[in-house]
Design a protein around this motif. Structure first.
Motif, PDB file in Angstrom:
ATOM      1  N   ASN A   1       0.809  -1.220   0.000  1.00 37.63           N
ATOM      2  CA  ASN A   1       0.000   0.000   0.000  1.00 37.63           C
ATOM      3  C   ASN A   1       0.843   1.271   0.000  1.00 37.63           C
ATOM      4  N   GLU A   2       2.061   1.170   0.526  1.00 32.87           N
ATOM      5  CA  GLU A   2       2.943   2.332   0.558  1.00 32.87           C
ATOM      6  C   GLU A   2       3.397   2.738  -0.847  1.00 32.87           C
ATOM      7  N   ARG A   3       3.282   1.808  -1.795  1.00 32.90           N
ATOM      8  CA  ARG A   3       3.773   2.072  -3.149  1.00 32.90           C
ATOM      9  C   ARG A   3       2.644   2.255  -4.161  1.00 32.90           C
ATOM     10  N   ASN A   4       1.404   2.135  -3.717  1.00 31.07           N
ATOM     11  CA  ASN A   4       0.271   2.287  -4.625  1.00 31.07           C
ATOM     12  C   ASN A   4       0.113   3.705  -5.164  1.00 31.07           C
TER      13      ASN A   4
ATOM     14  N   LEU B   1       5.051  -1.374 -13.133  1.00 31.87           N
ATOM     15  CA  LEU B   1       4.122  -1.149 -12.024  1.00 31.87           C
ATOM     16  C   LEU B   1       4.089  -2.361 -11.104  1.00 31.87           C
ATOM     17  N   PHE B   2       4.049  -3.555 -11.696  1.00 28.86           N
ATOM     18  CA  PHE B   2       4.112  -4.787 -10.908  1.00 28.86           C
ATOM     19  C   PHE B   2       5.428  -4.871 -10.143  1.00 28.86           C
ATOM     20  N   ASN B   3       6.527  -4.574 -10.824  1.00 27.70           N
ATOM     21  CA  ASN B   3       7.848  -4.620 -10.168  1.00 27.70           C
ATOM     22  C   ASN B   3       7.883  -3.737  -8.926  1.00 27.70           C
ATOM     23  N   HIS B   4       7.358  -2.533  -9.064  1.00 32.02           N
ATOM     24  CA  HIS B   4       7.430  -1.567  -7.964  1.00 32.02           C
ATOM     25  C   HIS B   4       6.469  -1.924  -6.835  1.00 32.02           C
TER      26      HIS B   4
END
Length: 413
Positions: free
Chosen positions: A174-177, A364-367
């Protein structure tokens, strides 16, 4: 599980696009024709899967012939059932006894595997009515790992460890969403193709800056290194001290020449030197990395499989991992390499032979799901007009794609 969709028939298409006015040129590939060996999955519904592998024209038909052979492994399968254990399917295709001798796991057969695999992931996302990035981010770690062939990686990453990496990242997902709101930063490769004049390069830099790009790449590898140094200084002078500048030799130099020219190019403070020498020569990259430190090396565009990526990661000579999902065995192998790269602490900054269509989903998946740093993604605009849903850039950032699938549908095919 999404819609039940049966793959009735799979077939290839040889699609080629001539570029104009020096676009796409580098020190080795001076007159490229951008081409896709396309795998299409026809189904029992009004939905198709579309996969891509990238070539430079001549030989594209050979990849298509290999696609038409490999699809026997997926025809007649229901897509959700197929993807529930796709890692084993990918291994079976890669190790097909009639084709493995031609690689193994490289060249024409590996490119065909990429196209077939990518078509399966595209159809899977469409069956679930979501973009590929969302499908992958929402899947449980075990389900992701079941899509991967991890054979020959067990000495550095087992299936259990791959699950653990994803589970650990999930706890802070959630921190990277927030990246879904901002989009993913891009860098402009098209400012500095090898055959462009100095004036055209300077003009392209100004246009890129006006479009919001703060990072860009110049092709080097000239017969006379003074040309490379002059043009690199031109880019730095035009873009300014705050711009991030990468230099790409496309494998042109042998080791002594790479040491010599890279040492001269240090003067413009490049972010990385890309593909400085032959991609199979791991030992040369180790020596070069030591000789030109702290200048960093980026490579992976021509590294064909996860085993050689493993060796590069073990060597310490890879500072940026440029794995390409239309060069290795598709999305499945890309994810395996990305997980391994995360373990070794090496960022993934993909090469975009697909023109960024698939990779805008994968970064996006990677991050978000793996926890890789969001650095930037290469942007090459030359084939945008041919896609139904081309990548969208605003102020130097990739907009988050919203259409179901992996954005590989081409117009008129």
């Amino acid at each position: 599980m999404g819609k039940t969709i049966l793959i009735k028939k799979a077939f290839s298409s040889d699609i080629q696009y001539k570029l104009k006015d020096g676009a796409g040129s580098d020190a080795i590939h001076t007159t490229p024709i951008y081409a896709y060996a396309v795998c299409k999955l026809a189904t029992d519904m009004n939905i198709e899967g579309t996969g891509l592998a990238f070539t430079l024209g001549t030989g594209n038909n050979l990849v298509c012939q290999a696609i038409d052979y490999l699809v026997k492994h997926i025809e007649g399968r229901e897509i959700n059932e197929l993807m529930s254990n796709f890692g084993q399917v990918a291994k079976t295709m890669a190790d097909d006894p009639n084709f493995r001798w031609l690689g193994p796991h490289k060249g024409i057969v590996q490119l065909a595997l990429a196209s077939v695999t990518n078509a399966c992931f595209d159809l899977w996302a469409k069956a679930n009515e979501v973009p590929l990035w969302k499908l992958l981010i929402d899947l449980p770690p075990k389900t992701i790992v079941d899509t991967l062939d991890l054979s020959y990686l067990e000495d550095v990453m087992t299936a259990a460890e791959a699950v653990s990496i994803l589970q650990e990242a999930a706890s802070t997902k959630n921190e990277r969403n927030s990246i879904l709101g901002t989009g993913y930063r891009g860098y402009d490769t098209s400012i500095g193709w090898f055959n462009y004049s100095d004036d055209k390069v300077a003009d392209n830099i100004k246009k890129a800056l006006d479009r919001g790009f703060t990072a860009m790449k110049l092709k080097v590898g000239s017969e006379n290194p003074k040309r490379d140094v002059r043009r690199a200084q031109l880019v730095r002078g035009t873009a300014g001290d705050k711009a991030i500048i990468m230099l790409d030799a496309n494998q042109q130099w042998n080791l002594p020449k790479a040491i010599e020219v890279c040492s001269e190019l240090k003067s413009i403070d490049p972010y990385w030197i890309e593909e400085p020498t032959h991609p199979d020569d791991i030992a040369a990259h180790v020596t070069l990395a030591e000789k030109i430190a702290p200048l960093k090396l980026a490579l992976g565009e021509h590294v064909p499989n996860r085993i050689i990526f493993k060796n590069y990661l073990q060597s310490g000579a890879m500072h940026f991992n440029q794995v390409d999902a239309v060069r290795v065995g598709g999305v499945s192998e890309f994810i395996a390499i990305s997980l391994m790269s995360k373990k070794f602490g090496i960022p993934v900054v993909p090469h975009v032979g697909d023109m960024g269509q698939i990779h805008q989903h994968l970064v996006l998946f990677n991050h978000i799901a793996i926890g890789h740093e969001a650095i930037f993604l290469e942007y090459i605009p030359h084939l945008k007009e041919y896609f139904k849903y081309p990548v969208q850039i605003a102020e130097g950032y990739y907009k988050v794609p919203q259409q179901p699938g992996m954005s590989t549908d081409l117009k008129n095919y």
